[in-house]
Design a protein around this motif. Structure first.
Motif, PDB file in Angstrom:
ATOM      1  N   SER A 120       0.798  -1.169  -0.002  1.00  0.00           N
ATOM      2  CA  SER A 120      -0.029   0.010  -0.317  1.00  0.00           C
ATOM      3  C   SER A 120       0.922   1.379  -0.168  1.00  0.00           C
ATOM      4  O   SER A 120       0.551   2.272  -0.840  1.00  0.00           O
ATOM      5  CB  SER A 120      -0.900   0.182   1.297  1.00  0.00           C
ATOM      6  OG  SER A 120      -0.543   0.615   2.468  1.00  0.00           O
ATOM      7  N   ILE A 121       1.945   1.248   0.757  1.00  0.00           N
ATOM      8  CA  ILE A 121       2.861   2.243   0.811  1.00  0.00           C
ATOM      9  C   ILE A 121       3.490   2.826  -0.489  1.00  0.00           C
ATOM     10  O   ILE A 121       3.689   3.633  -1.136  1.00  0.00           O
ATOM     11  CB  ILE A 121       3.947   2.251   1.762  1.00  0.00           C
ATOM     12  CG1 ILE A 121       3.577   2.122   3.009  1.00  0.00           C
ATOM     13  CG2 ILE A 121       4.953   3.334   1.772  1.00  0.00           C
ATOM     14  CD1 ILE A 121       4.226   1.643   4.162  1.00  0.00           C
ATOM     15  N   ALA A 122       3.726   1.620  -1.075  1.00  0.00           N
ATOM     16  CA  ALA A 122       4.634   1.651  -2.570  1.00  0.00           C
ATOM     17  C   ALA A 122       3.493   2.250  -3.495  1.00  0.00           C
ATOM     18  O   ALA A 122       3.747   3.012  -4.424  1.00  0.00           O
ATOM     19  CB  ALA A 122       5.245   0.272  -2.826  1.00  0.00           C
ATOM     20  N   ILE A 123       2.277   1.409  -3.511  1.00  0.00           N
ATOM     21  CA  ILE A 123       1.515   1.873  -4.705  1.00  0.00           C
ATOM     22  C   ILE A 123       0.841   3.268  -4.486  1.00  0.00           C
ATOM     23  O   ILE A 123       0.981   4.151  -5.403  1.00  0.00           O
ATOM     24  CB  ILE A 123       0.051   0.894  -4.354  1.00  0.00           C
ATOM     25  CG1 ILE A 123       0.434  -0.555  -4.935  1.00  0.00           C
ATOM     26  CG2 ILE A 123      -1.072   1.435  -5.417  1.00  0.00           C
ATOM     27  CD1 ILE A 123      -0.675  -1.412  -4.259  1.00  0.00           C
ATOM     28  N   GLU A 124       0.398   3.853  -3.198  1.00  0.00           N
ATOM     29  CA  GLU A 124      -0.021   5.206  -3.051  1.00  0.00           C
ATOM     30  C   GLU A 124       1.019   6.217  -3.398  1.00  0.00           C
ATOM     31  O   GLU A 124       0.615   6.973  -4.048  1.00  0.00           O
ATOM     32  CB  GLU A 124      -0.198   5.167  -1.563  1.00  0.00           C
ATOM     33  CG  GLU A 124      -0.981   6.589  -1.003  1.00  0.00           C
ATOM     34  CD  GLU A 124      -1.089   6.538   0.479  1.00  0.00           C
ATOM     35  OE1 GLU A 124      -1.566   5.707   1.130  1.00  0.00           O
ATOM     36  OE2 GLU A 124      -0.658   7.701   1.006  1.00  0.00           O
ATOM     37  N   ASN A 125       2.224   5.801  -2.958  1.00  0.00           N
ATOM     38  CA  ASN A 125       3.242   6.820  -3.147  1.00  0.00           C
ATOM     39  C   ASN A 125       3.863   6.890  -4.620  1.00  0.00           C
ATOM     40  O   ASN A 125       4.245   7.691  -5.096  1.00  0.00           O
ATOM     41  CB  ASN A 125       4.646   6.618  -2.276  1.00  0.00           C
ATOM     42  CG  ASN A 125       4.096   7.065  -0.953  1.00  0.00           C
ATOM     43  OD1 ASN A 125       4.016   8.395  -0.654  1.00  0.00           O
ATOM     44  ND2 ASN A 125       4.053   6.068   0.081  1.00  0.00           N
ATOM     45  N   GLY A 126       3.509   5.750  -5.571  1.00  0.00           N
ATOM     46  CA  GLY A 126       3.935   5.691  -6.764  1.00  0.00           C
ATOM     47  C   GLY A 126       2.864   6.598  -7.377  1.00  0.00           C
ATOM     48  O   GLY A 126       3.468   7.319  -8.241  1.00  0.00           O
ATOM     49  N   LEU A 127       1.741   6.569  -7.293  1.00  0.00           N
ATOM     50  CA  LEU A 127       0.599   7.306  -7.633  1.00  0.00           C
ATOM     51  C   LEU A 127       0.980   8.905  -7.404  1.00  0.00           C
ATOM     52  O   LEU A 127       0.925   9.633  -8.301  1.00  0.00           O
ATOM     53  CB  LEU A 127      -0.688   6.727  -7.281  1.00  0.00           C
ATOM     54  CG  LEU A 127      -1.397   5.630  -7.787  1.00  0.00           C
ATOM     55  CD1 LEU A 127      -2.445   5.164  -6.667  1.00  0.00           C
ATOM     56  CD2 LEU A 127      -1.612   5.501  -9.175  1.00  0.00           C
TER      57      LEU A 127
END
Lengths: 322, 290
Positions: free
Chosen positions: B106-113
């Motif tokens: 979730s951290i990776a996806i959210e900050n990727g976005l």
């Protein structure tokens, strides 16, 4: 406690203590102070999550309480900064104890415990963001008055050393806990609560002690944050970022190890700065890396950096067998 | 103090929003019921789906409702692959690890976005948000009505899938007794991944139903997922009817506390319920004894 237990952490602290003589760069010292604050918060998380096996997703509740208590006592109560910090640490411990009593009495563990801690942190965030007393959404600004009496220093190096002393004290405390009776009880509760109880360990009391201490340590990180940046708002103090960083640093560094949180915080933020250096200052890039590192750490090195190094050494000492 | 019309309208609006909350919660509760973990990446995946809807509409002019079939397929596949090839192998079968792996995702996806789209808030063009339907004395948003009907329909379909198909039977078997399921020849890893895929498919539908009246930014999923956690806990982890009723209830609570306490404290009602349920009755209203 033997010399061998203390040697690696002492070396680490000694090396870090030398940094201000090696560089006077403000950027570098700023970076290291942030790392130390995160490391301290992570040490708190590690005591409960690593040694006690209770994964909190809401250590921001303690960080924020320490930070807000320190700031409010000074601004609204005119209390001396040093005393405000001590009270802030105690307040964090009290919040930890209260959450612990509620959650552990209700026998929450695993996912449920993670969720309830997260919810408490969010409630505190919403309340501080809405209340006038806490400065509302505008946040709190501490008056700049650079005197040692006020826990404000002209030189960043002095503040850096103070933060380092805090980290060192907690390192020592962790070694003592790990080697002592309390550490053994914590490990027993972590591995098998029913079995621990059957052996006469008061599981509830052990977990309560762990969460109170853990919260107080993370609150100390919050106090340092307030004194260093002299500004805070609800999204900084009670925001999920610190809950996540505390957990990440402890897990990547080595969950349930003495030096893990410090090594983890250094590694994460070092890598974060490197990524920003390569990818440019795009918001979020470093956190993408953190998230992937968490997945990778659990997938490939569940013992973290410290644990993996230790295993390497054991394998080499035993003649590299297998 | 408040006229009955205003209160009634708040209740109806709460029910309409609550149905979409229920849809988000449905995916979460399904995953919990079978894998026994809370999927912390649920919110980030919802944000992904909302960006996908926004992207399709903005770049190719595809209507959000027409985007449902392709997005459901894509998100099912994505969820399947995530569980089968990332979450499953990385967590070595340990529940706490699974929790942390989904948090990492979730951290990776959210900050990727966040890195790609920045923190700007975007919405769909057009006037879908303003079209209303007269319902007695009230004016109700048409898109919200469609969202309500769509969410109930998906819940019904999911219920049918779980109760009548072989895959559904296998999912329920794995949820009940993992070892027994394996003994009768069910591929547990496959069922785990199918369940995770279904959870993500629910998110794709929810995103398509939400976007006409809502906005998207990289953090929008967080707001929904905390509400969804509350619903899942309230309805009983793993219970489909519980998620549905819990969603409707929470929708009304949110809209009422927004009406009486104001916007900034409105969220508080939800969290207080959340903590109380966790502390007093963690199995929820419909959940089986843990």
């Amino acid at each position: 406690m033997t010399g061998r237990d203390l040697l690696p952490p002492a070396l680490l602290i000694g090396l870090l203590a030398l940094v201000p003589w090696a560089t006077s760069s403000n950027t570098m010292l700023n970076f290291l102070v942030t790392v130390l604050i995160v490391a301290l918060a992570a040490q708190g998380w590690n005591l409960l999550g690593g040694f006690g096996g209770q994964f909190s997703f809401g250590h921001a509740a303690f960080f924020g309480t320490g930070a807000y208590a320190t700031a409010l006592l000074q601004i609204r109560g005119g209390v001396n900064a040093w005393i405000a910090c001590l009270i802030g640490i105690a307040a964090g411990g009290v919040v930890g104890w209260v959450i612990g009593v509620l959650a552990f009495r209700a026998r929450l563990r695993g996912s449920y415990f993670a969720l309830v801690t997260l919810a408490f942190a969010e409630v505190l965030r919403i309340l501080t963001n809405a209340a006038d007393f806490t400065g509302g959404a505008a946040g709190l600004l501490l008056r700049l008055d650079v005197r040692p009496m006020n826990f404000q220093f002209a030189s960043r190096a002095v503040f850096y050393w103070i933060a380092l002393v805090c980290v060192a004290v907690v390192l020592l405390l962790t070694v003592m806990i790990e080697r002592g009776r309390f550490g053994a009880q914590l490990a027993a509760v972590r591995e098998n609560e029913e079995a621990a109880r059957a052996l006469g360990v008061d599981a509830l009391a052990v977990k309560l002690r762990a969460i109170t201490l853990s919260a107080a340590i993370t609150a100390a990180a919050g106090c340092l944050y307030t004194q260093y940046f002299l500004y805070l708002d609800a999204n900084i103090a009670y925001g999920s970022w610190i809950s996540i960083e505390a957990l990440l640093a402890a897990i990547v560094g080595g969950i349930g190890t003495v030096a893990g949180p410090v090594i983890g915080a250094l590694t994460l933020h070092g890598l974060g700065e490197l990524t920003k250096g390569f990818a440019g200052d795009i918001t979020g890039v470093d956190l993408v890396l953190f998230g992937l590192l968490l997945v990778a750490a659990i997938g490939f090195a569940p013992l973290g950096i410290v644990g993996s190094l230790r295993r390497l050494r054991v394998v080499r000492l035993s003649g590299g067998a297998r | 103090m408040y006229s009955p019309e205003i209160v009634l309208e708040a209740v109806v609006n709460g029910l309409l929003t609550g149905a979409v909350y229920a849809l988000v919660a449905l995916g979460l509760t399904l995953v919990y019921g079978v894998l026994h973990i809370i999927n912390f990446a649920h919110g980030a995946l919802l944000t992904c789906a909302m960006f996908a809807v926004w992207g399709l509409a903005t770049a190719f002019g595809i209507d959000p409702y027409l985007a449902i079939p392709p997005l459901v397929l894509v998100f099912f596949g994505m969820g399947y692959a995530l569980q089968r090839f990332v979450i499953g192998p990385a967590s070595h079968g340990d529940d706490n690890n699974m929790l942390l792996v989904t948090l990492g995702l979730s951290i990776a996806i959210e900050n990727g976005l966040l890195a790609v789209f920045h923190s700007d808030t975007r919405g769909l063009e057009g006037d879908a948000a303003f079209q209303v339907v007269q319902l007695g004395p009230m004016l109700i948003s048409r898109a919200k009505l469609i969202g309500f009907a769509g969410a109930l329909l998906v819940a019904a379909l999911l219920w049918l899938l779980l109760t009548t198909t072989d895959t559904g039977k296998a999912i329920r078997a794995v949820a009940r007794e993992k070892l027994g399921a394996r003994l009768v020849g069910i591929d547990v890893r496959h069922i785990y991944a199918v369940t995770f895929g279904l959870g993500c498919a629910c998110l794709a539908v929810a995103a398509c139903l939400l976007m006409p009246t809502y906005y998207v930014n990289p953090r929008v999923g967080n707001a929904f997922v905390l509400v969804a956690f509350t619903i899942v806990v309230l309805g009983g982890m793993g219970s489909v009817p519980g998620a549905l009723l819990g969603g409707l209830f929470i929708g009304v609570v949110e809209s009422m506390s927004g009406l009486f306490l104001g916007d900034s404290l409105g969220q508080l009602g939800i969290f207080v319920i959340f903590i109380l349920v966790l502390l007093l009755r963690p199995t929820g209203m419909f959940g089986a004894k843990a």
